[in-house]
Write a protein that holds these residues in place. Structure first.
Motif, short mmCIF file in Angstrom:
data_model
loop_
_atom_site.label_atom_id
_atom_site.label_comp_id
_atom_site.label_asym_id
_atom_site.label_seq_id
_atom_site.Cartn_x
_atom_site.Cartn_y
_atom_site.Cartn_z
N UNK A 1 4.67 -11.96 -0.49
CA UNK A 1 4.96 -12.77 -1.67
C UNK A 1 5.80 -13.95 -1.18
N UNK A 2 5.18 -15.12 -1.04
CA UNK A 2 5.85 -16.28 -0.46
C UNK A 2 5.68 -17.49 -1.36
N UNK A 3 6.53 -18.48 -1.17
CA UNK A 3 6.43 -19.69 -1.99
C UNK A 3 5.06 -20.35 -1.84
N UNK A 4 4.50 -20.25 -0.65
CA UNK A 4 3.20 -20.90 -0.41
C UNK A 4 2.01 -20.09 -0.91
N UNK A 5 2.26 -18.85 -1.35
CA UNK A 5 1.17 -18.05 -1.91
C UNK A 5 1.41 -16.56 -1.75
N UNK A 6 0.58 -15.78 -2.46
CA UNK A 6 0.62 -14.32 -2.38
C UNK A 6 -0.62 -13.85 -1.63
N UNK A 7 -0.42 -13.03 -0.58
CA UNK A 7 -1.56 -12.62 0.24
C UNK A 7 -1.43 -11.17 0.68
N UNK A 8 -2.56 -10.46 0.71
CA UNK A 8 -2.64 -9.21 1.44
C UNK A 8 -2.87 -9.59 2.90
N UNK A 9 -2.08 -9.04 3.80
CA UNK A 9 -2.18 -9.39 5.21
C UNK A 9 -2.59 -8.15 6.01
N UNK A 10 -3.69 -8.30 6.74
CA UNK A 10 -4.16 -7.20 7.61
C UNK A 10 -4.80 -7.79 8.85
N UNK A 11 -4.32 -7.34 10.01
CA UNK A 11 -4.85 -7.83 11.29
C UNK A 11 -4.88 -9.35 11.35
N UNK A 12 -3.78 -9.96 10.90
CA UNK A 12 -3.59 -11.41 10.91
C UNK A 12 -4.55 -12.15 9.99
N UNK A 13 -5.31 -11.42 9.19
CA UNK A 13 -6.14 -12.04 8.16
C UNK A 13 -5.40 -12.04 6.83
N UNK A 14 -5.63 -13.08 6.04
CA UNK A 14 -4.97 -13.20 4.74
C UNK A 14 -6.02 -13.15 3.63
N UNK A 15 -5.75 -12.31 2.64
CA UNK A 15 -6.63 -12.18 1.48
C UNK A 15 -5.80 -12.53 0.23
N UNK A 16 -6.16 -13.58 -0.49
CA UNK A 16 -5.34 -14.03 -1.63
C UNK A 16 -5.26 -12.96 -2.72
#
Length: 324
Positions: free
Chosen positions: A42-57
């Motif tokens: 949960x970051x100012x630049x967006x919310x992402x699921x992070x797995x293996x350096x991949x980001x899923x919004x």
């Protein structure tokens, strides 16, 4: 069927890096035979699921994720955000609206305890000893002489809504106070100036386990610096002695007051509060409702001393939430 657990970490405050570290430790220690854990930044630049350096919004409408071709939803949120918007309750109100369970106290309790001024105001009504304090809002006229007359020197100047000792100064002289106020205002528009309490400092973890409020073994804080600042907390400039070197009477007193504070504030989930003994009496400083959760952090140290592993500590928090 295993439950999907979103571990939220990061946040919008100066504590983002510490929170990411805590969140990753939670991820590493969750029992994967019972739960499917996911790291959610949960970051100012967006919310992402992070797995293996991949980001899923993350879809903020329902807190779901389009993950590898499927819609992923969560049964419970593990809150590892220090500071805003996790520790101040803002994001927890959002989860309440969506009907998603979380491991923290209700959002109002989180907002209350994040506000040092309001927390102290309530606890004083219950005769909990505290430091003498002065409150200021940004833009108000600062009368240094009046402040010193009330709280004395040295004194502490701190942001009202901030954690990890960001923005805190110890003012030894009259000339130190205005620069300390400016530093605190960089973190928050409300500040708190408190009298110096000279005595032994301890940190007390209180958790709920199987509907029981448990006071964990107590930690004594011995800082190499002038006070328990960021360096002392996170860069090894302190000794954290668990169990604390207390007399049986001191331990009994601080355990009693820590449990009373937790109950009076209607808390649930994790909490870690700081106290300073003055003439044998524990004085409340502040409460952290999303304390550090790394292996080196104080609350996990206390849990370990009590025979509770990180896997048990985190699993209990999740199961308590799911069963609430």
């Amino acid at each position: 069927m295993k439950k999907n657990i979103a571990i939220i970490m990061g946040g919008y405050s100066s504590e983002v890096a510490i929170s990411l570290k805590s969140g990753n430790v939670v991820y590493q220690h969750i029992d994967t035979s019972k739960f499917n854990p996911y790291c959610i930044h949960i970051l100012k630049e967006g919310w992402f699921l992070v797995e293996d350096e991949q980001k899923f919004p993350v879809n903020k409408h329902d807190f779901s994720v389009d993950f590898k071709g499927n819609k992923l939803t969560f049964d419970c949120v593990f809150n590892a955000i220090h500071g805003a918007p996790g520790e101040n309750g803002v994001i927890l109100a959002y989860f309440d609206l969506l009907g998603i369970k979380h491991t923290s106290a209700p959002f109002y309790q989180m907002a209350l305890t994040f506000n040092k001024r309001d927390t102290l105001s309530i606890l004083r009504k219950y005769d909990i000893p505290t430091a003498i304090s002065v409150y200021l809002n940004q833009g108000e006229t600062v009368d240094v002489d009046t402040i010193i007359k009330k709280v004395g020197l040295p004194c502490f100047v701190k942001p009202n809504n901030a954690g990890s000792s960001f923005g805190i100064s110890k003012a030894h002289t009259k000339e130190d106070i205005l620069p300390a106020i400016e530093k605190a205002y960089k973190e928050d528009s409300e500040i708190l100036i408190e009298s110096f309490l000279d005595g032994k400092e301890v940190s007390v973890g209180v958790i709920q386990c199987k509907d029981e409020t448990i006071v964990l073994p107590i930690t004594e804080i011995v800082s190499e610096n002038d006070f328990f600042d960021y360096e002392a907390k996170y860069e090894g400039k302190s000794q954290e002695i668990t169990p604390a070197r207390l007399t049986s009477e001191e331990e009994s007193k601080v355990r009693e007051v820590a449990k009373k504070v937790y109950t009076v504030l209607n808390m649930s989930g994790f909490s870690r509060s700081e106290y300073i003994f003055v003439n044998g009496v524990p004085h409340f400083l502040e409460m952290n409702t999303v304390p550090g959760l790394t292996e080196e952090s104080i609350l996990p140290q206390q849990a370990q001393e009590a025979g509770i592993s990180l896997t048990e500590l985190f699993g209990n928090a999740i199961e308590s939430s799911l069963n609430s």
